[in-house]
Write an enzyme that holds these catalytic residues in place. Sequence first.
Site, short mmCIF file in Angstrom:
data_model
loop_
_atom_site.label_atom_id
_atom_site.label_comp_id
_atom_site.label_asym_id
_atom_site.label_seq_id
_atom_site.Cartn_x
_atom_site.Cartn_y
_atom_site.Cartn_z
N PRO A 157 -1.87 24.70 74.45
CG PRO A 157 -0.76 25.98 75.90
CD PRO A 157 -0.61 24.92 74.92
CD GLU A 158 -3.18 26.46 68.62
OE1 GLU A 158 -4.09 26.68 67.82
OE2 GLU A 158 -2.08 26.02 68.29
CE LYS A 207 -4.10 31.62 71.20
NZ LYS A 207 -2.87 31.84 70.43
#
Length: 408
Positions: free
Chosen positions: A2-3, A54
């Site tokens: 997750p970026e 994000k």
Amino acid sequence: MPEGPELHLASLFVNRMCEGVVFSGPVKKSEVSKSPDVSFSCEAYCITATSRGKEVKLTLTPIKSDDAKRRARPGQADQPMDIVFRFGMSGYFRFTTEDELPKHAHLRFYTKEKPRRVLSFVDPRRFGSWQPNGTWQPDRGPCIMFEYKSFRENVLSHLPDRAFDRPICEVLLNQKYFNGVGNYLRAEILYRLNIPPFVPARDVLEGLPSDDLLVSGKPLKNEITDTKTPVRTKKKGVKQETSDLLRLCHTVPLEVVKLGGKGYDPEKADYSAFQAWLQCYYVDGMNSIRDHNGRTMWFKGDPGPMAPKNSKSPKAKKRLKKEDDHDYTAKKKVAKGRSVATRKTPALKEEKVTKTPKKEKKAGPKEAVSKRGKAGKIQEINTPRRGTRSNSRRRKSSPAKSAAGSQT
DNA sequence: CGTCCACGTCTAC
DNA sequence: TAGACCTGGACGG
């Protein structure tokens, strides 16, 4: 995963999978989750998603029917609800049949059709979170990918902020200014420009034009896309009008979105494409040391003047790894093998800092029970080591290939 | 089986 | 500036 790019791909995934799909009933939360309950229930609603840096926002929209308007039953939503998600280290969305529910599916949305299907927010480590009736977190800056102009202006208009006293690699993780940049992106971005990671952030940012023409259209000369000129750039004092740091904070993540791994779908994710894309993060032969916050910074060459003087690169031994997870696009690392120096740090490794007065702190006694936060420290400055055949092992899927070499 | 490591925040001393 | 918060994969023994 997750970026910024993965969060955006997650939003595309939700929109694609849920287009035309009717959901119904209450939103369910797992027993173990500590995030808030989502008190939304509706006979018929649809789901759409958007992302910003994000974060991902799902919008649940009730589908009106004459029947429904007529008698609004209590407990039945008639207004849309937004839920804002942060993915932590391991969050992602999946859309499966009810009996294929993934483990760690902490928030679930069920379809109305018969054999029900489920949109799930899956998060093994539970560092992720969501907020019903949420809004984009106020302290986070503009999205590096989709709010480029304001992102750029936000950074350049706040350079006096003490936050920029820090090394550039640490500032890149400050979501107030770089919403969407994470640990692999900071390494890839700085590597492209050959900027030492531990150089004062303000030094590399001041002087950049607040207006980047790229926004208005044609990309000027972009180092990588330039077919004619080889990559030189360094050497020769040719300052060359290539992309500057802020523009790369925008374009590099977009490259990952473009890889898109088949549009997502963790099942068929193709990590090799992402791995082949990485030029620095977790690539064998690159250096790595822990920054002041304990995060591993990957880079090539000189670490820069503000590099932590004592801490070192993480554990010499275990490098390797595999590539783990799923991810929308792909993720993980490990590039090809090549053991660089071969020398593996003989002794050293485990022991702790020989001296180093101040710090001993805990550890002394019994030792830290289970968790042990920081691990050994060893001193010695940067420089590789870990090499050892890294990839040599990498069993598991992916063998290969990696593709075509080239890269870079 | 035990240790180390992971794409990120949060908050407490 | 440290932990805290979590699970699980890769490795080492």
